[in-house]
Design a protein around this motif. Structure first.
Motif, PDB file in Angstrom:
ATOM      1  N   ILE A  11       0.900  -1.199   0.099  1.00 50.44           N
ATOM      2  CA  ILE A  11      -0.081   0.087  -0.044  1.00 50.44           C
ATOM      3  C   ILE A  11       0.817   1.095   0.085  1.00 50.44           C
ATOM      4  N   GLN A  12       1.889   1.184   0.670  1.00 51.15           N
ATOM      5  CA  GLN A  12       2.853   2.475   0.962  1.00 51.15           C
ATOM      6  C   GLN A  12       3.322   2.528  -0.535  1.00 51.15           C
ATOM      7  N   LEU A  14       2.122   2.373  -3.243  1.00 45.19           N
ATOM      8  CA  LEU A  14       1.157   2.860  -4.275  1.00 45.19           C
ATOM      9  C   LEU A  14       1.394   4.384  -4.223  1.00 45.19           C
ATOM     10  N   PRO A  16      -0.220   7.911  -3.588  1.00 47.53           N
ATOM     11  CA  PRO A  16      -1.343   8.612  -2.662  1.00 47.53           C
ATOM     12  C   PRO A  16      -2.815   8.633  -3.427  1.00 47.53           C
ATOM     13  N   GLU A  17      -2.902   8.819  -4.487  1.00 52.51           N
ATOM     14  CA  GLU A  17      -4.183   8.836  -5.151  1.00 52.51           C
ATOM     15  C   GLU A  17      -5.089   7.525  -5.233  1.00 52.51           C
ATOM     16  N   GLN A  18      -4.104   6.450  -5.044  1.00 49.18           N
ATOM     17  CA  GLN A  18      -4.871   5.171  -5.106  1.00 49.18           C
ATOM     18  C   GLN A  18      -5.245   4.675  -3.668  1.00 49.18           C
ATOM     19  N   TRP A  19      -4.641   5.464  -2.767  1.00 53.38           N
ATOM     20  CA  TRP A  19      -5.043   5.027  -1.277  1.00 53.38           C
ATOM     21  C   TRP A  19      -6.396   4.806  -1.006  1.00 53.38           C
ATOM     22  N   GLN A  20      -7.312   5.920  -1.526  1.00 51.06           N
ATOM     23  CA  GLN A  20      -8.647   6.029  -1.226  1.00 51.06           C
ATOM     24  C   GLN A  20      -9.148   4.644  -2.020  1.00 51.06           C
ATOM     25  N   VAL A  22      -8.013   1.799  -2.008  1.00 52.46           N
ATOM     26  CA  VAL A  22      -7.607   0.753  -1.140  1.00 52.46           C
ATOM     27  C   VAL A  22      -8.697   0.568   0.223  1.00 52.46           C
ATOM     28  N   ILE A  23      -8.902   1.789   0.719  1.00 48.93           N
ATOM     29  CA  ILE A  23      -9.730   1.940   1.601  1.00 48.93           C
ATOM     30  C   ILE A  23     -11.055   1.537   1.106  1.00 48.93           C
TER      31      ILE A  23
END
Length: 80
Positions: A11-12, A14, A16-20, A22-23
C-alpha cells in the motif's frame, strides 16, 4: 499467505491517489463479511419463512398493489 506487513508495504508503494481505492475495497470486504455473517445466522435457524428471509426486499417496489389478486380481471380465467 501475505502478512499484514506485506500488505502495508504494498500500500505504501502505491501513489497516494490510489490509497482511497484501497480503503474503499477494504470497506467493501467488511460489508461483504457482515452480509455473510447475517446469512449464516439466518441459515442457522432451523425454520425460516420466506417472508423472514426476504424481509430486506419487502416494500422495495413502488406500487399501490399488495398482490396480483388485487386485480380481479387477472383472476377471471384462473383454474379453467
Amino acid at each position: 499467505m501475505p502478512t499484514l506487513e506485506t500488505a502495508i508495504q504494498k500500500i505504501q508503494q502505491l501513489p497516494p491517489e490510489q490509497w482511497q481505492k484501497v480503503i474503499e475495497f477494504i470497506e467493501f470486504l467488511e460489508y461483504q463479511s457482515s452480509q455473510q455473517q447475517k446469512t449464516s445466522k439466518t441459515l442457522d435457524n432451523s425454520q425460516v419463512s420466506f417472508a423472514e428471509a426476504a424481509q430486506e426486499f419487502i416494500g422495495c417496489l413502488d406500487s399501490d398493489l399488495e398482490d396480483l389478486s388485487h386485480n380481479p380481471q387477472y383472476l377471471e380465467e384462473l383454474g379453467q
